[in-house]
Design an enzyme around this catalytic site. Sequence first.
Site, short mmCIF file in Angstrom:
data_model
loop_
_atom_site.label_atom_id
_atom_site.label_comp_id
_atom_site.label_asym_id
_atom_site.label_seq_id
_atom_site.Cartn_x
_atom_site.Cartn_y
_atom_site.Cartn_z
CG ASP A 191 31.28 38.19 45.24
OD1 ASP A 191 31.19 39.41 45.05
OD2 ASP A 191 30.72 37.59 46.18
CE LYS A 192 40.37 35.28 41.77
NZ LYS A 192 41.61 35.34 42.58
#
Length: 339
Positions: A156-157
């Site tokens: 995830d970011k």
Amino acid sequence: MHPRVPDPLGSARLQQARLEEAETQHLRLQPEHAGRRLDQVLAELLPAFSRSRLQAWIEQGRVLLDGHRSRPKDRVRGAEQVLVQPLLERVGDCLPQAIPLQIEFEDEHLIVVNKPAGLVVHPAAGHPDGTLQNALLHHAPGLAELPRCGIVHRLDKDTTGLMVVARSLLAHRSLVDQLKARSVKRDYRALVVGAPSVSGRVDAPIGRHPTRRTAMAVVASGRPAVSDYRVLVRYRRHSLVAVQLQTGRTHQIRVHMAHLGFPLVGDPVYGGRSRAAAEAVRPELASALGAFPRQALHAIGLGLIHPASGQPMHWQIPMAADIAALCALLQQDMDGEAR
């Protein structure tokens, strides 16, 4: 600092579209696939390719089910032979960008990077550039020849830590197979709200949330998802947990820990941000927890079989600095309470 490989063309011409035939895939469907859509099953069996790309190949007749053309929405029986003839496009819209990379290992087949928080892996809506993929294309232009530029899994970011990228077709095929066989070891550290049991396994399917379309959830119709965890440190109202993924679903650790009732600190989607600060007592700690800008999740270890040598390889990196600092405050809080 790892030496940078320059772009030999020095322009976006390197990324101009070019069609290439890739290796034909021969698959046999299994009984557990019965009743599911063809495109859905292929997306699970061939995770290196996006579902939209697989749908296009089905419609183009590049996917044959028992020798016959099908439609993406057709339901499978679960015993068919599937032939997939990929047609790969050289990356056209994703341009090289000189974004710093922290490389832990690199050879002709693999690149292992330590991804920082805030770096998106692929270009997507809202993030057309400035991604890990842009950075990788600048560092190693030849990745443009591989599916998804050699990226075979994601973080995830705002999750930090280790990712492996294939740098050759041999490595790409091997890593996809290893991920499918669940033989890639991915170890994480998660700081959660509350006190889970000492260890456990979460075996709960994950799919789209029924009402929040940008979130995931444990749902009966979801894809199988398995996470193993053990508590490393217990603080007064929080715990540092080691998690090992057995599958790789979107937001898996975040969803599984929230499902158990122990969301990750700082997680704005699954409840960790609001609960963490509310359950802190000391003002300094409450402030630090409330201001923590991301889910407290770090991919600390990675293990796999080298695609060319066949040797087992393992990498481990230190804890992310921001999570380590927060753990230090939690420890100080616990020590102060004990006195």
